[in-house]
Design a protein around this motif. Structure first.
Motif, mmCIF file in Angstrom:
data_model
loop_
_atom_site.group_PDB
_atom_site.id
_atom_site.type_symbol
_atom_site.label_atom_id
_atom_site.label_comp_id
_atom_site.label_asym_id
_atom_site.label_seq_id
_atom_site.Cartn_x
_atom_site.Cartn_y
_atom_site.Cartn_z
ATOM 1 N N ARG A 266 -7.731 -3.435 4.387
ATOM 2 C CA ARG A 266 -8.440 -3.810 3.163
ATOM 3 C C ARG A 266 -9.467 -2.772 2.735
ATOM 4 N N ASN A 267 -9.882 -1.908 3.655
ATOM 5 C CA ASN A 267 -10.896 -0.912 3.333
ATOM 6 C C ASN A 267 -10.320 0.438 2.930
ATOM 7 N N THR A 268 -8.995 0.520 2.809
ATOM 8 C CA THR A 268 -8.399 1.764 2.323
ATOM 9 C C THR A 268 -8.649 1.899 0.827
ATOM 10 N N ASP A 269 -8.522 3.124 0.319
ATOM 11 C CA ASP A 269 -8.831 3.377 -1.098
ATOM 12 C C ASP A 269 -7.950 2.535 -2.025
ATOM 13 N N GLY A 270 -6.648 2.509 -1.742
ATOM 14 C CA GLY A 270 -5.741 1.744 -2.598
ATOM 15 C C GLY A 270 -6.071 0.268 -2.604
ATOM 16 N N GLN B 159 1.584 1.784 -9.330
ATOM 17 C CA GLN B 159 0.274 1.137 -9.439
ATOM 18 C C GLN B 159 0.478 -0.382 -9.417
ATOM 19 N N LYS C 188 -9.037 -1.135 -2.004
ATOM 20 C CA LYS C 188 -10.307 -1.395 -2.693
ATOM 21 C C LYS C 188 -10.126 -1.476 -4.202
ATOM 22 N N GLU C 189 -9.214 -0.663 -4.748
ATOM 23 C CA GLU C 189 -9.012 -0.665 -6.199
ATOM 24 C C GLU C 189 -8.113 -1.805 -6.652
ATOM 25 N N ILE D 186 0.793 4.305 -2.656
ATOM 26 C CA ILE D 186 0.680 5.713 -2.277
ATOM 27 C C ILE D 186 1.829 6.522 -2.860
ATOM 28 N N SER E 113 -9.167 -5.854 -4.891
ATOM 29 C CA SER E 113 -10.625 -5.941 -4.830
ATOM 30 C C SER E 113 -11.072 -7.353 -4.466
ATOM 31 N N LEU F 168 0.832 -1.207 0.000
ATOM 32 C CA LEU F 168 0.000 0.000 0.000
ATOM 33 C C LEU F 168 0.865 1.256 0.000
#
Length: 542
Positions: A202-206, A185, A208-209, A181, A212, A177
Motif C-alpha cells: 500500500r505504500n508503493t508509489d502506484g 492507469q 498511493k496514487e 507499472i 489512496s 500494481l
C-alpha cells in the motif's frame, strides 16, 4: 470508445457461450450446465481461450488500455469477490469502466482437473462473466488477459510469490500494481470483506496514487451501503440495470462520494466505522423524507382538490382518490391528478434521491422467477408438456405462439400455459414492437381456452412500459367491463394508472387510451359480482 478491448471481450464471451453450450433464460440470464463440463469440454475450452489470449486481438486490447486509460477512470477489482454482482457494481461506481482479468484460462483451466468442484467453479466463473454481456457490449466492462500472460514482470513476481505465502488480497493487489507499472492507469478496488493489502504494497508509489486512503474509505462505505438492510434492493438489482440507472446521472458518483466522505482525516478505523454508519443513516433519512413528502402531499391533494367527489380520502390512500375520481369520468380523473402532479411527478432535484428511487423501482422480485419453484414445476410436468413448453417459448413472436397453441389439443394447451412463468409473460405480452393486434388476438383466444391463464396474461400487460394494450378489437376492454377481474389484475391496472399513464393524466389528455379506465373502474367497483372487496380493501400503492 474502447473498440479493441470490447472486441476482445466479446470474442472471449463468445468462446464461453459456444464451447459450454450456454442457453439463455427468458429473463436474459445465462444457463451453464455443470453436467456438460467434462474432460473434453475443459480441453476444448482451454484450447480456444489460450488461442484467443495469444492472438493479435488480445495484444491490441492490452495496448489500447495502456494508451487510453489515461483519458478515462478505469477500475480493476482484486481480492475476494464474495458477491460477484456487488463486486461489479462497486467497480462501476469507482470508475468509467471495469477491467476483469481472465482467470479461467490462466489459472482454473491450466490444472486440467474435471472433478465436480472444478466443474462447479468453471460454470460459476463463466456464468458470472456472461451475465455482464450487455455491459461489455456497452464498453462498461472489459475482460483482459491476465498480466502473467503478457508481462515478464508479472511472471517473475509470480515465481517469487510461490516461495512465499501471500494472502489472496496481496496477490490480487500486486497484479493490479504490475499492470499500473506496465503502463495501465488502473484504480484498484475491492469489497470491504477483503483483508487490506500489506502495508509494504500500500505504500508503493502506484498504490498511493491509485489506491489512496479516500478511495479505500469510499469503497468500504459503498460495501456497507450494499449490506444495509434498508437498501437491500441495491443487491437485488442486476449489474446491467444498475449501470443503466447511472446513465445520464453524471453528478451521481460525485454526490455519493460527498455523502459518504469522511469528515476529517486521521480517524481511527473504529471512528471511521462510526462515521460510515452515520453517513448511511443520513442518506436513508434523505430518501425517507422524500417518501414522506410524497405520501403526505398525496393525502392532502385527495381531500382538498377532489371537490365534487363524495366522501373523504383515507390518509395516504392515493388509490381511493383515483377510484372516486374515475367513477365520475375521465375529466374528474384528470382534474384530480393535475392538481397533485407537481410534487408527485416532478423529479427530485437531489440526484442521489432520483437515482436511488430509480434503482428501487427496478427491483421487481416477483418477475424474477427463474426460480426453484418454476424449475420444479417444469421438471414435474410430462415429457410431452415440457417439450411443448420449450417449443412454445422458443418462438420469436406471440403470433407464432398463438398458432402453435391452437394446433395443440385443448388439454395440452392448458398444460403448457400452466408452465408459463411471470418472466415468460413479460416476453409474450410486453414485447410489443407493433405486434399489438397479434397479442390482442392471442389474448382473446386464451379467454376461451383457459380463464386463469387469460387473466394472468392480461395482468402482465399492465406491467409493461406501454401499459394498457391498445389494438383494433379491444376484446380485453370488453372483458374488463363485463367480467369480474381477479384482484391481482385489479392491482396491476391501478399500478399502471399511477405509473405508466401518469404523464397522460398530467397533460390532461382526456381521450385515448384514458377514456377506457373510468368505465372499467365503474364496472369493477359497482356492477361486478365481487365489487365490494375492491371498494373495501384498497391497495396502498407506492
Amino acid at each position: 470508445m474502447n473498440v479493441r478491448s470490447k472486441e476482445f471481450s466479446l470474442k472471449y464471451l463468445s468462446v464461453l457461450e459456444k464451447v459450454l453450450q450456454v442457453n439463455w433464460a427468458s429473463n436474459g440470464d445465462p444457463i451453464v450446465s455443470i453436467e456438460a463440463i467434462d474432460e473434453t469440454t475443459v480441453e476444448a475450452l482451454a484450447k480456444e481461450l489460450m488461442a484467443l489470449l495469444h492472438s493479435s486481438t488480445a495484444q491490441e486490447a492490452i495496448e489500447y488500455e495502456r494508451r487510453c486509460s489515461r483519458n478515462e477512470i478505469v477500475s480493476v477489482g482484486f481480492g475476494l469477490t464474495g458477491n460477484f454482482s456487488d463486486f461489479v457494481k462497486l467497480g462501476l461506481l469507482c470508475g468509467d469502466r471495469v477491467v476483469l482479468w481472465d482467470i479461467l484460462a490462466s489459472k482454473t483451466l491450466r490444472s486440467g482437473i474435471t472433478t465436480q468442484s472444478a466443474s462447479d467453479r468453471i460454470a460459476e466463473l463463466a456464468g458470472n462473466l456472461l451475465t455482464l454481456k450487455p455491459l461489455v457490449e456497452d464498453g462498461a466492462v472489459v475482460v483482459l488477459p491476465h498480466p502473467t500472460m503478457w508481462s515478464e514482470l508479472a511472471r517473475d513476481l509470480l515465481t517469487e510469490l510461490k516461495k512465499n505465502s501471500l494472502s489472496t488480497s496481496d496477490v490480487g493487489f500486486l497484479t493490479a500494481l504490475v499492470a499500473i507499472i506496465e503502463g495501465m492507469q488502473l484504480h484498484p478496488y475491492t469489497l470491504a470483506a477483503t483483508p487490506d493489502p500489506s502495508p509494504e504494497l500500500r505504500n508503493t508509489d502506484g498504490a498511493k496514487e491509485f489506491y489512496s486512503k479516500p478511495n479505500q474509505d469510499f469503497q468500504k462505505s459503498v460495501s456497507a451501503l450494499l449490506e444495509f438492510e434498508g437498501m437491500k434492493y441495491l443487491r437485488e438489482v442486476k449489474p446491467t440495470d444498475f449501470y443503466d440507472s447511472l446513465q445520464d446521472k453524471g453528478d451521481f458518483k460525485r454526490a455519493l462520494r460527498g455523502q459518504l466522505a469522511m469528515p476529517v482525516e486521521g480517524l481511527s478505523e473504529q471512528q471511521k466505522a462510526s462515521e460510515r454508519e452515520a453517513n448511511i443513516a443520513n442518506l436513508i433519512s434523505l430518501l425517507e423524507r422524500r417518501n414522506a413528502k410524497v405520501l403526505s402531499y398525496a393525502s392532502g391533494v385527495g381531500e382538498a382538490s377532489i371537490g365534487a367527489i363524495s366522501g373523504t380520502v383515507a390518509a395516504f390512500s392515493v388509490e381511493t382518490a383515483i377510484l372516486q375520481a374515475a367513477a365520475l369520468g375521465v375529466n374528474s380523473l384528470v382534474q384530480f391528478w393535475s392538481a397533485g402532479h407537481k410534487v408527485l411527478q416532478s423529479p427530485p432535484k437531489n440526484v442521489l434521491v432520483q437515482t436511488f428511487a430509480r434503482l428501487e423501482g427496478m427491483h421487481r422480485p416477483a418477475a424474477q422467477d427463474v426460480s426453484i419453484d418454476h424449475f420444479t414445476k417444469v421438471s414435474n410436468a410430462s415429457q410431452e408438456a415440457r417439450d411443448a413448453y420449450f417449443e412454445f417459448m422458443s418462438f420469436h413472436w406471440t403470433e407464432e405462439r398463438h398458432y402453435f397453441l391452437k394446433g395443440l389439443p385443448a388439454d395440452m394447451a392448458r398444460e403448457v400455459l400452466s408452465l408459463v412463468s411471470s418472466s415468460d409473460l413479460q416476453i409474450i405480452v410486453n414485447w410489443r414492437r407493433h405486434q399489438e393486434d397479434y397479442i390482442g388476438d392471442y389474448l382473446e383466444y386464451l379467454s376461451s381456452v383457459d380463464k386463469d391463464a387469460y387473466w394472468d396474461h392480461l395482468s402482465a400487460t399492465f406491467g409493461g412500459e406501454d401499459g394498457l394494450l391498445m389494438y383494433d378489437n379491444l376484446h380485453h376492454v370488453e372483458m374488463m367491463t363485463s367480467r369480474s377481474m381477479p384482484m391481482h389484475v385489479w392491482d396491476s391496472m391501478l399500478s399502471a394508472i399511477l405509473s405508466v399513464h401518469w404523464k397522460e393524466i398530467e397533460r390532461k389528455k382526456a381521450g385515448f387510451p384514458l377514456e377506457y379506465f373510468p368505465e372499467i373502474i365503474r364496472f369493477q367497483t359497482i356492477d361486478a359480482s365481487d365489487h365490494r372487496k375492491r371498494c373495501a380493501d384498497p391497495t396502498y400503492l407506492t
